[in-house]
Design a protein around this motif. Structure first.
Motif, PDB file in Angstrom:
ATOM      1  N   SER A  73       0.817  -1.214   0.000  1.00 31.82           N
ATOM      2  CA  SER A  73       0.000   0.000   0.000  1.00 31.82           C
ATOM      3  C   SER A  73       0.849   1.261   0.000  1.00 31.82           C
ATOM      4  O   SER A  73       0.322   2.367  -0.030  1.00 31.82           O
ATOM      5  CB  SER A  73      -0.918   0.019   1.233  1.00 31.82           C
ATOM      6  OG  SER A  73      -0.152   0.013   2.433  1.00 31.82           O
ATOM      7  N   ARG A  91       4.881  -1.564   6.909  1.00 29.08           N
ATOM      8  CA  ARG A  91       4.527  -2.231   8.158  1.00 29.08           C
ATOM      9  C   ARG A  91       3.032  -2.554   8.245  1.00 29.08           C
ATOM     10  O   ARG A  91       2.648  -3.643   8.664  1.00 29.08           O
ATOM     11  CB  ARG A  91       4.949  -1.341   9.332  1.00 29.08           C
ATOM     12  CG  ARG A  91       4.522  -1.866  10.690  1.00 29.08           C
ATOM     13  CD  ARG A  91       4.969  -0.912  11.779  1.00 29.08           C
ATOM     14  NE  ARG A  91       4.642  -1.418  13.108  1.00 29.08           N
ATOM     15  CZ  ARG A  91       5.027  -0.836  14.231  1.00 29.08           C
ATOM     16  NH1 ARG A  91       5.759   0.264  14.186  1.00 29.08           N
ATOM     17  NH2 ARG A  91       4.686  -1.344  15.397  1.00 29.08           N
ATOM     18  N   ALA A  92       2.190  -1.593   7.828  1.00 31.61           N
ATOM     19  CA  ALA A  92       0.744  -1.797   7.927  1.00 31.61           C
ATOM     20  C   ALA A  92       0.295  -3.012   7.120  1.00 31.61           C
ATOM     21  O   ALA A  92      -0.630  -3.732   7.526  1.00 31.61           O
ATOM     22  CB  ALA A  92       0.002  -0.547   7.460  1.00 31.61           C
ATOM     23  N   ASP A  93       0.950  -3.264   5.981  1.00 34.27           N
ATOM     24  CA  ASP A  93       0.580  -4.419   5.154  1.00 34.27           C
ATOM     25  C   ASP A  93       0.895  -5.724   5.872  1.00 34.27           C
ATOM     26  O   ASP A  93       0.121  -6.686   5.814  1.00 34.27           O
ATOM     27  CB  ASP A  93       1.319  -4.368   3.813  1.00 34.27           C
ATOM     28  CG  ASP A  93       1.012  -3.101   3.034  1.00 34.27           C
ATOM     29  OD1 ASP A  93      -0.154  -2.671   3.046  1.00 34.27           O
ATOM     30  OD2 ASP A  93       1.942  -2.537   2.429  1.00 34.27           O
ATOM     31  N   GLU A 139       1.216  -6.128   9.204  1.00 32.57           N
ATOM     32  CA  GLU A 139       0.329  -6.265  10.363  1.00 32.57           C
ATOM     33  C   GLU A 139      -1.060  -6.709   9.933  1.00 32.57           C
ATOM     34  O   GLU A 139      -1.716  -7.499  10.625  1.00 32.57           O
ATOM     35  CB  GLU A 139       0.270  -4.946  11.131  1.00 32.57           C
ATOM     36  CG  GLU A 139       1.582  -4.595  11.809  1.00 32.57           C
ATOM     37  CD  GLU A 139       1.539  -3.257  12.520  1.00 32.57           C
ATOM     38  OE1 GLU A 139       0.639  -2.452  12.198  1.00 32.57           O
ATOM     39  OE2 GLU A 139       2.402  -3.012  13.384  1.00 32.57           O
ATOM     40  N   SER A 140      -1.526  -6.210   8.785  1.00 31.93           N
ATOM     41  CA  SER A 140      -2.815  -6.647   8.260  1.00 31.93           C
ATOM     42  C   SER A 140      -2.786  -8.127   7.910  1.00 31.93           C
ATOM     43  O   SER A 140      -3.742  -8.872   8.187  1.00 31.93           O
ATOM     44  CB  SER A 140      -3.184  -5.816   7.027  1.00 31.93           C
ATOM     45  OG  SER A 140      -4.389  -6.271   6.449  1.00 31.93           O
ATOM     46  N   GLU A 154       9.393   4.749  10.599  1.00 34.50           N
ATOM     47  CA  GLU A 154       8.491   3.621  10.762  1.00 34.50           C
ATOM     48  C   GLU A 154       8.859   2.771  11.967  1.00 34.50           C
ATOM     49  O   GLU A 154       8.001   2.223  12.654  1.00 34.50           O
ATOM     50  CB  GLU A 154       8.536   2.770   9.483  1.00 34.50           C
ATOM     51  CG  GLU A 154       7.363   1.842   9.316  1.00 34.50           C
ATOM     52  CD  GLU A 154       7.387   1.151   7.969  1.00 34.50           C
ATOM     53  OE1 GLU A 154       6.364   0.557   7.616  1.00 34.50           O
ATOM     54  OE2 GLU A 154       8.418   1.204   7.278  1.00 34.50           O
TER      55      GLU A 154
END
Length: 422
Positions: free
Chosen positions: A148, A156-158, A160-161, A295
């Protein structure tokens, strides 16, 4: 043959973690080529080759740790390159596959390397260093994710998702690779099972080191704090005129604060010091560190000889170093040698705060946001703009009166910004 040793990439580094190998056994290596990404206590850094040759063998796999000075790989240098292939054909039985032998010499080596998948041409999905580390720790196959971030970069968000959705680990690595990663995942699941509303995420290396150093700072350095509010209207007006003159270049309020702080430090050298058990070190040069949120946590790149540079140059260097910090590209020398630090949270709507001193420095300046407030001028209440500054000081290194004189001079410079560039 030449051993590639784990380098010391920061002044506080004691060991490093192999983040990712950019070269594989058999790859040609030229001077200046990036061989490996190494995770230190401050950042993920690229390690460049100092000699040309062929990468003969990887001794420390991705995700594994090695002490400073320990061999992490073997390079067949140009003088030895011609003899490097000889040992492989010498064994007649495995002649059909001589090259893979160095990689699988130890059973643990190939498994962690496979944790971050590569395609046949050696490429990988673009991803941040933190994303690669989290993916490795949780057995996530980066090739199965859509990033993303900018340009499809996996962030990181990818990861964690993917962890929350229970993304499966890559099948080929499932059997041999659990050794380094297995303890983390069950621990998270066990804690989550105890309380379904809690998700336990293991601390990354940066946060562990930051926690240790900041705890040491608060425990060992007797902090005291000085607060000061300044009239920010002259500063904002000066910045507007300066940006008109420098267009298309831009100068931020923080750039002016950095320059003003460096000027005040030059005039008050008793604040530009470091404390040791034996000596008080007076620094003859002013090197200001700028706290940058990344991050992984927080990094502090350093602008060398800040007092000798113009505001526009400080602005350019700050933006360049901040970009490198967020991309994990900072070099060791760009994060070392600071004599004073500045942390600005004004852009996040924070009015004021007190920062923790970054040892071995003696002080750090915390900068809040510029606020619209009623002020009294010539006996009349009128609209005004105020800026809150908080100076945290190590009482072992300097006293309250000395620090107060420094802060007073800084306030004078900010309220009379022509003095900053004089």
């Amino acid at each position: 043959m030449t051993d590639i040793l784990m380098p010391r990439l920061s002044d506080t580094m004691e060991e490093g973690v192999i983040s990712s190998w950019q070269k594989q056994p058999g790859d040609e290596v030229a001077v200046g080529d990036v061989i490996v990404d190494i995770e230190t206590d401050k950042a993920v850094m690229e390690y460049e080759a100092y000699e040309a040759g062929v990468l003969e063998k990887i001794l420390v796999a991705e995700g594994e740790t090695a002490a400073i000075g320990a061999p992490i790989a073997v390079l067949a240098t140009s003088g030895a390159a011609s003899s490097a292939p000889a040992p492989a054909p010498a064994a007649p039985e495995p002649a059909s596959a001589p090259e893979p032998e160095p990689v699988v010499e130890t059973p643990s080596a190939p498994a962690p390397v496979a944790a971050v998948p590569r395609s046949g041409n050696g490429s990988r999905p673009p991803s941040s260093p933190l994303a690669r580390r989290l993916a490795r720790d949780h057995g996530i196959d980066l090739a199965t994710l859509n990033g993303s971030g900018p340009g499809g970069r996996i962030v990181r968000a990818d990861i964690e998702s993917a962890i929350r959705s229970g993304a499966p680990a890559p099948a080929p690595a499932a059997a041999p690779a659990p050794a380094p990663a297995a303890p983390a995942a069950p621990a998270v699941k066990a804690q989550a099972a105890e309380d379904p509303d809690v998700e336990a995420v293991p601390l990354n290396r940066f946060r562990k080191v930051a926690a240790r150093r900041l705890t040491e700072s608060k425990r060992e350095a007797p902090h005291f704090y000085l607060n000061r509010e300044v009239d920010a209207e002259p500063l904002l007006a000066f910045r507007a005129r300066l940006n008109e003159a420098l267009s298309p270049a831009k100068v931020s309020v923080n750039d002016l604060i950095v320059k003003a702080s460096a000027t005040a430090l030059r005039e008050h050298p008793a604040v530009n010091v470091s404390y040791t058990e034996e000596n008080l070190l007076f620094h003859k040069r002013v090197h200001v560190g700028i706290a940058v949120a990344v991050e992984d946590g927080l990094l502090v790149p350093v602008i060398k000889d800040t007092d000798r540079k113009g505001v526009a140059e400080i602005g350019r260097e700050t933006r360049e170093l901040a970009g490198k910090a967020r991309d994990g590209k900072l070099k060791p020398q760009e994060m070392s040698g600071g004599t004073f630090s500045i942390s600005n949270l004004g852009m996040f709507g924070v009015d004021s705060f007190a920062a923790v001193i970054n040892p071995p420095e003696a002080a750090i300046l915390a900068v809040g946001g510029i606020r619209d407030e009623p002020v009294v001028r010539d006996g009349q209440v009128v609209p005004g703009k105020r800026l809150a500054l908080t100076l945290s000081v190590d009482h072992r290194a300097t006293d309250g009166a000395t620090a107060a004189k420094f802060l007073d001079r800084l306030a004078t410079l900010l309220q009379n910004p022509l003095l900053i560039v004089a």
